[in-house]
Structures are given as C-alpha cells and as structure tokens.
Motif scaffolding. Sequence first.
Motif, short mmCIF file in Angstrom:
data_model
loop_
_atom_site.label_atom_id
_atom_site.label_comp_id
_atom_site.label_asym_id
_atom_site.label_seq_id
_atom_site.Cartn_x
_atom_site.Cartn_y
_atom_site.Cartn_z
N SER A 1 -9.10 -1.06 -11.74
CA SER A 1 -8.19 0.08 -11.82
C SER A 1 -8.72 1.20 -10.94
CB SER A 1 -8.09 0.58 -13.26
OG SER A 1 -7.48 -0.39 -14.08
N ASP A 2 -7.83 1.89 -10.28
CA ASP A 2 -8.23 3.05 -9.50
C ASP A 2 -7.06 4.03 -9.47
OD1 ASP A 2 -6.41 2.11 -7.62
OD2 ASP A 2 -7.95 1.28 -6.30
N GLY A 3 -7.18 5.03 -8.62
CA GLY A 3 -6.16 6.07 -8.59
C GLY A 3 -4.79 5.58 -8.18
N ASN A 4 -4.74 4.49 -7.46
CA ASN A 4 -3.45 3.99 -7.00
C ASN A 4 -2.81 3.01 -7.98
OD1 ASN A 4 -3.27 5.29 -4.46
ND2 ASN A 4 -4.84 3.90 -3.68
N ALA A 5 -3.63 2.31 -8.72
CA ALA A 5 -3.08 1.25 -9.56
C ALA A 5 -4.04 0.88 -10.67
CB ALA A 5 -2.81 0.00 -8.71
N ASP A 6 -3.50 0.79 -11.88
CA ASP A 6 -4.28 0.24 -12.99
C ASP A 6 -4.16 -1.29 -12.95
OD1 ASP A 6 -5.26 2.61 -14.14
OD2 ASP A 6 -3.27 3.00 -14.97
N ASN B 1 0.86 -1.18 0.00
CA ASN B 1 0.00 0.00 0.00
C ASN B 1 0.89 1.22 0.00
OD1 ASN B 1 0.97 -0.05 2.58
ND2 ASN B 1 -0.99 -0.47 3.55
N ARG B 2 0.28 2.39 -0.11
CA ARG B 2 1.07 3.61 -0.26
C ARG B 2 1.38 4.28 1.07
NH1 ARG B 2 -1.14 7.54 -4.55
NH2 ARG B 2 0.71 8.64 -3.85
#
Lengths: 288, 824
Positions: free
Chosen positions: A257-262, A186-187
């Motif tokens: 897909s979302d803002g963190n990862a496609d 995670n970020r």
Amino acid sequence: VIPSAFDYVAASTVDEAVQALSAAGEDAKILAGGQSLVPVLRLRLATPTTLVDLNKISELRGIRDDGDAIVIGAMTTHHDVINDPHLAEHAALLALATRTVGDPQIRHRGTLGGALVHADPAGDLLAPVVALDAEMVIAGPGGRRTVGAAEFFVDLFTTAVGPDEVLVEVRIPKKTGWGAHYEKFNRVAQAWSIVAVAAAVRIEGSSIAEARVALTNMAAIPVRAYGVEEALIGQVAEAAVIRAAAEHAAEGTSPSSDGNADADYREHLARVLTERAVAAAATTAAGG
Amino acid sequence: MTATTQPTTGEFGRARKRKEDARLITGRTRWTDNISLPGMLHIAVVRSPLAHARITGISTDAAQQLPGVHGVFTAADLGAEGISLPCAWPITADMKAPQAPPLAVDTVHFAGEGVAIVVARDAASAADAVEAVEVDYEALEPVLDTETALAEGATLVHPALGTNRNAFWVFDSGEVGSGRSADEAIAAAEADPDSIVVRRRFRQQRLIPAFMEPRSVVVDPTGEQLTMWSSTQVPHILKTMAALTLGLPEHKVRVIAPDVGGGFGGKLQVTPEEILALLVARRMGKPVKWTETRSECMLAAHHGRAQIQDLTVAARKDGTVTALKVELMTDMGAYLRLVTPGIPLLGAFMYNAIYKFPAYHFACTNVFTTKTPTDAYRGAGRPEATFAIERMMDELATELGRDPLELREQNWITHDEFPFTTVATLTYDSGNYEVATAKAKELFDYDGLRAEQQRRRKANDPVQLGIGISTYTEMCGLAPSRVLGALSYAAGGWEHASVRVLATGKVEAVTGVSGHGQGHETAWSQIIADRLGVPFEDIEILHGDTQVSAKGMDTYGSRSLAIGGIAVVKAVDKVIDKAKRMAAHLLECSEADLEFHQGTFTIKGSNRSITIQEIAFAVFAAHNYPDGVEPSLDSEATFDPENFSFPHGTHLCAAEVDTETGRVRIRSYVCVDDVGKVVNPLIVEGQVHGGLAQGIAQALFEEAVYDDGGTLTSGTLADYLVPSAADLPHFTTDRTETPATSNPLGVKGVGEAGTIASTPAVVNAVLDAVRHLGVTDIEMPCSPQRVWRAVQSARGAVKSTSEHTTEAAAGGGLGSIDAQGGAG
C-alpha cells in the motif's frame, strides 16, 4: 544534492568491469544508463565508494537473432529495444512495455539491463521478461552463468546478480506470431506503474493455445499469473472467458500500500487490467 | 461593450513571439545560481527531519573539521535568535504572531525547518558537511490537524501564544450594510417550505508551488551597498523588508532579481535563507551563495491552499439564491510568512462570485500547525473561493433538480447591471457572462455531450461521462492602496514606471513590476511602441534591479499589466507632453496646433512635422529649447488603481470516468475567458494554458501529503504529481473582450484566471459522471483510487482496507529506493 564522493572506473570490457567490482568490494555500484542510480546518488540514498561504468563496453550493446532466441545486450537502450525489428517480430511484448518507460530522453539513456538489475518492483520491464521466460546471462569472476527470469528476481531491488557480477545479456525465446499487450496503470504519464499487466497469447484457430501473463508491482518481485494462464489455455478467446480467467489475477500476489493505492485496490486493478491486457493481446494475435 | 477578438495592425493586440524567450529557453542568461563571484562561499542548510521537537544539542565539531568548511553556525552563533522574519499582513488587531527566526531556536516547528547552516568553499563540501552536523532532538507531539489543534488541551505549536489560533476574521453584509444578515436569511429559509438550505464541507488540499527554478540567493558584501541577487518575485519588497528585519539602512541594500524561472506566488516571500545569506556574508566579509535542491524546495518553501471550507447556501425552491455563509479553517503552518494570514482574505470577497446573493457572511479561523508555512500560491484565496462556490452551485442544482448552467444564469449579474456593487462591497466594473457562456456552450457542444451522457447512463457504460461548469470571476490587479490599508496590509498597491528617451531615439522603460516568466519585456514594448510611435525593436524594458528600478511593488496577484502597465502608459504620456512642448518650440507653432500620430508631431493642415527621434536628439544637444523647461523628455509615473480588475469567463469540462478503475480522463475542455483588452494574444494563451494545467493539477493530481508524524511523504517530483502535457487534454480557448473601465487600456489580469476557474470545472465534471451512481463528493485530488472507492462505497460494496496486510515498501517512488538497491 550533490552525491557524496566516490571512485570512478570506466571499464572497457566485461572482464575489466568484473575485476573492478571484485577489487572495490561490497560498496561498489554499476553505472549503466544511470536513470535510476543517479537520482538515488543525488538524494544520497546510496553512497557507493566506487562506480563501475559499463558505457564504454561495446559488446554489451545490441540485439541479435540467435536462432531460437533473440539476444539483447544488457546495455542496449530502451530506444533501441523499442525500434528493433527482431523484437517486434519475435518478442513484441518487451518492446510494447518498453514504450511506456519514462520519456524520450530517459529511453535514450536508460538500458534494459540496468532496469532489470535495479529490480524496482514498479519497473515495467520485469514482468515482460518473466512472462517471456527470458534467460539472463551473468558474468562473474568464475565465468558466465545463466539464470531463468523466474529465479533472477529475488526480492525488492535484489536480483541473482552478485556484488562482483555483471548482467551481460538477456535471451528471449522467440514467441513468433503471438499477440501481446502491456497494460499500464499510473496517475501521470511519467510515473512508475501502480499496477501493470504483461500478457502474450498464441491463438490456434479460435482458441488460446498458450498464454503468458505477469504482473508489475503486485509483490516485491514480478508475479507470474499462472492461474490466469491455466484458465485461458484451450478456451475460446472471447470476453466472458477472459473476464473469468482474469478473476485469478490477484492470486499469489502480495501487493503493498502507498499513497497511490492500497493493497485491495491494487488487487482489483490487477483483475481489471489483466482482463484488458489479455483481450488486447488476443485481438492482436487473431488479427495477425 | 463586448467584442470578439479582432485582427490588429498595430503592436497592441499583435500575437508576437516573446523577445525574451530565446535567452530563457536556451538558458543563455543569468539565473541567480549562474552568478559566481570571486571568493564566493556556499551555504547549505541543516534541516530538521522532525515536525516538532526540542533541540537538545547540536554538535558541529565533525563538520568543522571537514575539508573546505569555513564555518558551521546555529541561530545563536549568528546572533539571529532575536530576528523575526516579516509578516506584512496583521489581519486583526489581536492576531497572534510567533517569533519566526531564520534558524530554529531551541525548538523546531516543522519538518524541514533550518537548524544550522554550513558555509564551505564549494557546494559539494557544504553538502558533505551538512551530513556531519549532529543534532539531538527530543521529539514533541506534532500538531497536524487544524480542527483538533483548537480543541481544549491540544498541544500548542507556540506555547507562548497560549493558543493555536492565529486570528479570526469576519465579514458580514448585515453588519456592513451591503446586504442582509446571512444568519437571519438562512434561519428564515429553514422555516420556509418554499426554500432550501444546502450545507457542504470542502477540503482544499495543501499544494506545493513547484516553480521550475529552485530558489537561489547570492549576497555580495564587498561593495558600498550590500548587494543581493535572489530568485524572487519581489526585489523591492525584499529590499525594504530585509532592511527592516535586520536594521540595515535601506539605502545600503541593493536587491537584484535577474531572470527568474517561475514563482506562482512561491517566490512572493522574504525567506529565512535570504536573511541568513545576508547575515553570513556580512559576518564573513565574502560573497555567499545558497541554492536549494528540489527536495529542499518541496519541503521548506512555502505551500499553498490548505483550507477546510464549510458553506451554507439558502435559496428559494425556484432557484433564486438568498444567502451564503462561509466558514473557513485555514492552516497557517508553523509560522507566519510575508502574507500568510491574509491569503484567505483575498478570497473573502469572491465567494459570492458572479451571483446576486442578498446576504453574505464570511469567517475564517487561521490555525497554526507543525507543517511547512503556507502563503501565496497562484490565485491565493481566490481559487479556494471559486472552487467552493462553483461546487456549491452544482450541489444546489442537484438538490433542486435543475440544470446547473441554468441555475447559474438565473442568479448571475446580467450584462446590463454593470457596474454592479456586490454584497461583499466590491464594484465589478464590467463583464458579460451571457456572451462568454453562450460562446463556451457552442464550442463545447454542451447539448450534444448531455445527450451522450444520457446514453452512457442508460447503457450502464463502464465509462461514464460528466460535464463540469465553472462560471467564474476573480478580483485581481492587486490593488488599490486604500483598500489594502483598510485590510490592514502593511503596504500599498501602486506601481511605478519611468521612460527614458535616449539621444538616438531609442527608449529605455523601467518598470516596477518584476517579471519571472510573464513576458513583460515583450508586452510593455508593444504598449510603448504603439503609444510613443517608436519601433518595437527600439525599446528595452528594464526591471528587477533596485538600483535601476528604484520604486516598485513587484509581480503577483495578476497586477503587472493592470497596474504596472498603466504606470508605463502614464509615463509615456508625460514623455509625449514634454515632446510636444519641444516640438512646438522647434516648429515655431503653438502646442494646440500640433497633432501626434505614430511618433510624429505635425502642424495640423500642413506637411511640417518632426519625429520623436528628432526631438530626442534636439533635447540631448540642448542647443535650442524653451525657457523655463528642463531639457529632458524622461518621465516617470506612479499609478494607484481605483479598483481591482475582474476577469471572468465560462469553463466547461467533459470528463470520462472509468468506473472500473476510477481513472479520470478529461475528454474536452473549453474555456472562454474575458480578460478585457489584450496586448498580446499569445501571452494570454500561454497564461491560460499554464493556469489550466495548475488548476487541473489540483483537481486530479497534486497534494502535499504528511504522515502521522508530520513528515512530508510527497517530497520529490516522483511522489508529488505535477502533470505534463501528456496528462492534459487539448484546450479549446477563446475570449470575449469586455474592456475594464478602471484603466485607460481596458485591460484586466490573466495570470491566475485559468488556475482559479479550472479546478471546480474538473471536479464538477467528475462528480457529474458518477452522481447517478450515488456518489456525492470526492476529495481532491480526485485520484483513481479515491474515485473508485467513492463509486464502490456508493454501490455499498466497499471492502475495508484493514483486511489487507501492508508491506514495508511499494515500488514506484524514489523514496522507496534504499541503499541496498541495485544499480541502474
């Protein structure tokens, strides 16, 4: 925001909870630890007419050794899961994954059952119970029934637990002596997994006798990486073998897909993290 | 001039724990939302879900019928259609400024703009009623990109203005006479085989200030003065601006900023909700309160940064820089708030930074979009400038094959060149970049890390190491009033203080700055304790209430100590002067015979003395004082600085980049800051740590993201990634102390330095780790996916994302949880 108005029932037994749910109809929700539900209520993403609170039902808390399985009450907190000696010995994967959930405050309030029934695909406890072939005991108006982890998760935020049912306990077959690892990506520390991999292996001699690998957030529900498992079984637990096996990690997944990862990045992460998770699990297994 | 930190015996320089912390940390204090008045009503705002739309109908009937609702109002209902929120910084004479009503009139211009308000007996009823207000919209095309917004035929955010361009502002050293023409110097460099010209574009993503306490306002109309409590950084500005905006007599308005939980520039504002609360309180004749939710705060409170930066640097091939040209495209958002258009100007004088550019050109084009308005956020213009120039120095070093630190050293102002007047016309009073850099290099083990970097590169280690440098300066202590006037700012930058000596010898000091977490109460007490010779515990610092602190310019721009603290010093000195006259009278001697030390006046060469406390009581009694003198020690002072203060320092970051996942881990972070003389090292340390966290957050984590429809998709703290201590490295901090020469304490500002310095250090480190793989740039925030894709792209192995189908929703954010979700 302040949640919209709802009726509140504090059940003191499982039967009372089931009755309250039956009486309230479709728009009731169960309050367990509240760590996912309360934010959703405050954002008014959910507006239930009734909340049935399980916190006063003492029979739902606690962990016990039941011979060939460890049985965890659905209302057992993450903190208790992390610190339980039975789990550490017989189902370390679940405890390791639970360590990565939220922060200490959340782990003292949040519950295993709540996290499983909430069924957020990014939740960290779904993949471990799938990897460990856990069984879920569900109570409803007609009595109790048992559902395997593979059938328990139905879809995004949807499980086999019906609107008038309550998850009572989670039975985890003992995996004594297995090595385990939960590799979370995670970020920031207090965030859901972008992708995570739950891995457990049993080593005999220098070879992998059994392997369990399941993926977090690679589909609407947790995905068991059977291709990886098959490629590991009977093989020597060495880097090249594990790397080759991990190439199968994204098979059968359908990541979003979302803002963190496609999606393609998630597939890539699944392979990299699987390699790391299996290698770490093999190390702990071999090292005893 | 430069000294390292010395232990202290007095209060000044002592690492005291802050006296305000017990009440702040335990919450046993007054935040605005804790204030509850008899008969108080609660306001909630109905906000537009659309970025750009015509309002075709607002139906309030259902909401009006709900229990507890006292009223539902649109702009028309409140007579607010003609009101415009203030913008105090018209940067050019021909600047285009739209009317900025507190509630949308006819058209909404950003998602989150207020359309109507509900007034109810309690906050829960108000929240229910908001959902019952039905607004019909006719969607218009959103304007999301500043460049396309300026194209021919672009949809206009405010059609009446005839353009989306707010203003164009230029500084050119050739025209001003502070240097050569940058265009000429660049053209010459392009024609010169011994020179090089480097051009780069950087993107400053939009950020959300994310202060801890959401905004809140209470207005009580029942007294003679209309009293407003607000979670604001600027009670004095708010008072004057509220009076001007609504046509209220200024003396009928009192503003109180009680304890305020952070601001970072985000509460340097006159908000629509403050104006609405005033309007509603007066209309209903009852106290009202508005407190925002976190989601409202993310959506509707002003954002920061949001610039596209085009830089051109010319240099000789020996590394000497010869010209700098900066062209900015800055996103105003939908409206101009208090200082929106001026934010890029606060950076305009800092792009040349610590380097001796002989030619400089700066131009910014301010553009309206249908997004949340932008305005001040920690550093305000200067982080953008520092990022761009520090990234650029690394780019130049790369092009020239030079060590980036050596290249900086070759071009920076040396310690013996101070005071130094820059190409941007500022005079840096003091500094010593050599000492700070040497100290940072030593703490960092610069040479050792460079060696490890080489080893990892040779071994093709999946985890690569990068070293990032930021040798920054900044201008703070806003600001000399005449300078602000020259920049067309509507107000001055002076600060006011008064000191009252009570009968018992205790001291009340009133400051015009308005702390919201900085520790002013402790630091000001330390300054006064030393200067006046009274115990630290005997001093109370009063602030934030315009009835108590009648004059002030409030807290922002790292100004509180360097301006407000100096006003306190000047007021204390006046107290000492008055006390000296009394002491001479009481001791029956001449003032010239007295010496003042640690609160006691002594006749030189004797043991006859009198303490400040004894004088205070004598003045209180007023039985015996000299003719023609007022029986009072109380004094006030207004300080207008002659210059900014220029903190500087060297920040070094070692970052590990996992090339398999793209994840960045900061391995070590060293900063040596020179903030001049230090009143309280613990407070400085806290400011630096927090500043670093916010600067690193821009480099790696935070971004306000809008989708193609103009909806903010990072609207909760689950999606907008504010890092916690767990995500940050151990910080190695140290200081050098080169006193500022522009004020009697030798102090500089520290509130923004960490944020300004750290962002480029981190990004430079990330790039340095993967540059040898062919990566040339990574946009902020350097998320794992961005870093991974940059590495993949450089390796020529990137896969197109369009090959992959996208599911409707991913897990991992509150926004992904729908109403069918299971229970937790």
